[in-house]
Design an enzyme around this catalytic site. Structure first.
Site, PDB file in Angstrom:
ATOM      1  N   TYR A 354       0.854  -1.191   0.000  1.00 39.63           N
ATOM      2  CA  TYR A 354       0.000   0.000   0.000  1.00 39.63           C
ATOM      3  C   TYR A 354       0.890   1.241   0.000  1.00 39.63           C
ATOM      4  O   TYR A 354       1.757   1.402   0.845  1.00 39.63           O
ATOM      5  CB  TYR A 354      -0.885  -0.042   1.244  1.00 39.63           C
ATOM      6  N   CYS A 355       0.690   2.112  -0.988  1.00 38.30           N
ATOM      7  CA  CYS A 355       1.386   3.403  -1.070  1.00 38.30           C
ATOM      8  C   CYS A 355       2.900   3.202  -1.063  1.00 38.30           C
ATOM      9  O   CYS A 355       3.427   2.461  -1.877  1.00 38.30           O
ATOM     10  CB  CYS A 355       0.905   4.314   0.062  1.00 38.30           C
ATOM     11  N   VAL A 356       3.618   3.821  -0.119  1.00 41.17           N
ATOM     12  CA  VAL A 356       5.073   3.741  -0.116  1.00 41.17           C
ATOM     13  C   VAL A 356       5.553   2.304   0.067  1.00 41.17           C
ATOM     14  O   VAL A 356       6.597   1.912  -0.462  1.00 41.17           O
ATOM     15  CB  VAL A 356       5.659   4.658   0.979  1.00 41.17           C
ATOM     16  N   GLY A 358       4.046  -0.176  -1.250  1.00 37.66           N
ATOM     17  CA  GLY A 358       3.889  -0.746  -2.573  1.00 37.66           C
ATOM     18  C   GLY A 358       5.079  -0.407  -3.460  1.00 37.66           C
ATOM     19  O   GLY A 358       5.568  -1.252  -4.222  1.00 37.66           O
ATOM     20  N   PHE A 383      -1.872  -1.237  -3.837  1.00 34.43           N
ATOM     21  CA  PHE A 383      -2.902  -0.248  -3.507  1.00 34.43           C
ATOM     22  C   PHE A 383      -2.292   1.143  -3.682  1.00 34.43           C
ATOM     23  O   PHE A 383      -1.366   1.521  -2.957  1.00 34.43           O
ATOM     24  CB  PHE A 383      -3.365  -0.394  -2.053  1.00 34.43           C
TER      25      PHE A 383
END
Length: 621
Positions: A354-356, A358, A383
């Site tokens: 998710y985000c960073v 990811g 994500f």
């Protein structure tokens, strides 16, 4: 004045000034009301004394502890930003100034025409006047009930538009500098809104008169509490407790390092997918955004689908983590993957980033492929995660040399206090996440709501200083991750073009942190089978959208679009949550199941665990 006659600017301003005095006089009389009684005077004197006492108490605290005011709450920082902006803005020539004045007067005539006014007086509006500009900050009918307040907010909206247009027309600016100036201009004009000033806001004025100033006392208490904690409050933090009404999905901490804890959630089905799932949340925030409560929890929902779910809970940085760099987070992801494989005796895992986290998962996959260990990850889901930062949106305004230098100066102890990042993210949505709360909680004196999402948003984590500088410089500013072998991690060159892992990519249609166009670009770099979906809403609500809520929508494309524009043009819209689409995709990768026994049930007989979920690290400040 000249020998040829009066200065034309005198005539230009004389009539509007005379008219403004005429127009605003009835408003002043209306707000003045009847003469104050002795009781009224005593009440207002008490309010003044309370305000003065609260402020003096706070000032005394500051004198005793001059470092108490966090740097990111220091007003001088924002004054410097305003000064830099002013120096960059062009000064209009006299012809432009006169054109602006004439356009402004035409606006006044248009607004006043809705009230049936001439130049000799004012009258209350009848019905709802059709004003030329609408903005939800001024949606309350009281902004239109009197022509003075209508002129105040309509003039503000007009000037904000024109200042923004000046930035667009400025010569000699590079694209990045123009975008940075646009961002600063918006931040300053949002701060200058008349809704943020008590005497210009009719809602605040009415509340002040009705409560005899008690709203200002309550607002001062809220303001000083936020100054003491160095962070703007959005919610009633006392309403939530980890493990009781947030982060409540049952599980155990089964592994721990100085950087993270690994949580395994207890199964709720007799059979589970043989391949387990590990979720890597961003360490910029707490993991429980994916486990807010039973109705919103992605974790609980995935467990109910028969998935063995593991969650990484990152430790909030302190001085002991001053040497932590990006390599350590990649190594941590590999360590978690290996621990799960050994614990459950499986060859591979499904992984979510998710985000960073990811972004980091992409580097992890590239590293595993380079080492011929790619089979450790059967599938990867992203994500709102970026790997190519060329179109990374407004956060690019914070990665020039001056900004990086300021961040470094604020990280003298080896970590960046999470309140700085919270203030930065709030600034991206200033009207919604800053000034809305200034008005409601500081000026109107309203109590904070008990809202779990807002509580999570303010539950900040600290960041290792070296990692943060490396991330902003190498990825956001220099965009090195998409250059084959430009970065090395753990002594191994990184090439995203090697990644052939089956991949599911989710982007948010209205995401202002990881814009959909930026997320899309992962499709240009991975070589394996990839499914891209575009979800309604933004960075959080676009992800945390349980099926039972029946909210938003998502889009898929059965073809092979070459750009996000092509994807949108040929996409099929589906109502509701994308979660069921994802679980179907996951089962297609491997539908084999196994009984939920033994170590599939964390903490069962013979299974040594560390502690109950959500664990200690998520509570570390």
């Amino acid at each position: 004045m000249t020998d040829d006659g009066p200065d034309p600017f005198t005539n230009m301003f004389e009539a509007p000034a005379k008219f403004a005095r005429t127009l605003f006089a009835p408003l002043a009389e209306a707000t003045a009301g009847t003469p104050l009684s002795p009781e009224d005077m005593r009440d207002w004197a008490e309010v003044g004394a309370k305000l003065q006492g609260l402020w003096m108490e706070y000032q005394t605290e500051q004198l005793a502890n001059p470092q108490a005011l966090a740097a990111y709450m220091d007003p001088s920082r924002w004054m410097r930003m305003a000064e830099d902006w002013y120096r960059q803005m062009p000064i209009a020539d006299p012809a432009q100034q006169q054109a602006l004045m004439q356009e402004g007067m035409a606006l006044w005539q248009q607004v006043l025409g809705q009230y049936g006014l001439g130049m000799d007086g004012a009258a209350e509006a009848k019905g709802d006047p059709e004003l030329p500009r609408r903005d939800r900050r001024f949606a309350d009918p009281r902004w239109r009930a009197h022509p003075a307040y209508a002129l105040i907010h309509q003039t503000y909206l007009f000037l904000a538009e024109r200042v923004g247009e000046m930035v667009d027309r400025m010569d000699g600016l590079s694209d990045d500098k123009r975008e940075q100036l646009r961002f600063t201009t918006r931040a300053i004009t949002e701060a200058a809104s008349p809704s943020n000033f008590p005497l210009l806001n009719p809602v605040v004025m009415e509340r002040t008169l009705e409560s005899r100033g008690e709203n200002l006392v309550k607002g001062m208490e809220h303001l000083l509490a936020d100054l003491r904690r160095g962070q703007l409050s959005h919610t009633d933090a006392s309403a939530f407790k980890l493990g009781e009404n947030i982060a409540v999905t049952p599980g155990k901490v089964v592994h721990e390092t100085p950087l993270y804890q690994l949580i395994q959630y207890s199964p709720s089905t007799g059979q589970v997918l043989e391949t387990p799932l590990v979720i890597f949340p961003p360490w910029i925030n707490r993991f429980y955004i994916l486990d807010l409560n039973a109705k919103k929890s992605f974790v609980r929902w995935a467990v109910e689908q028969g998935v063995t779910v593991f969650m990484v809970s990152w430790k909030s940085a302190d001085a002991s983590m001053k040497d932590v760099i990006w390599d350590d987070y990649v190594r941590a992801q590999i360590d978690a993957i290996d621990h799960i494989r050994d614990r459950l005796g499986v060859k591979s895992v499904h992984a979510i980033g998710y985000c960073v986290a990811g972004t980091t998962l992409a580097a992890t996959l590239a590293l595993l492929h380079r080492r011929s260990e790619q089979d450790k990850v059967k599938s990867a889901t992203f994500f709102t995660a970026q790997v190519d930062f060329e179109k990374a949106g407004e956060l690019l305004n914070f990665v020039d040399d001056n900004q990086l230098g300021m961040v470094k100066a604020m990280s003298a102890d080896g970590y960046l206090d999470g309140r700085y990042m919270a203030a930065t993210f709030n600034l991206l949505r200033g009207t919604d996440l800053i000034w809305n709360y200034v008005v409601n909680n500081y000026l109107l004196g309203e109590e904070y709501p008990a809202f779990d999402l807002l509580h999570w948003n303010g539950d900040v984590t600290n960041l290792p200083a070296q990692w943060h500088q490396q991330y902003l410089r190498d990825l956001y500013r220099d965009n090195k991750l998409v250059e084959p072998n430009a970065l090395s991690i753990d002594g191994t060159p990184v090439d995203l073009g090697l990644v052939g892992t089956p991949t599911y990519v989710q982007a948010g249609k209205e995401d202002h942190i990881a814009p959909a166009e930026s997320v899309w670009r992962i499709t240009d770099h991975f070589k394996g089978p990839l499914k891209f979906i575009l979800a309604g809403s933004g960075h959080i609500a676009g992800v945390v959208n349980p099926p039972d809520a029946g909210k938003y929508q998502y889009w898929t494309h059965d073809g092979a679009p070459r750009s996000l524009t092509e994807f949108r043009e040929g996409a099929q819209e589906h109502p509701g949550s994308w979660w069921p689409d994802w679980i179907d995709w996951l089962r297609e990768r491997d539908g084999a199941t196994t009984p939920a026994t033994g170590k599939r049930k964390p903490g069962s007989k013979g299974d040594n665990v560390i502690e109950n979920a959500p664990g200690r690290y998520v509570a570390t400040r």
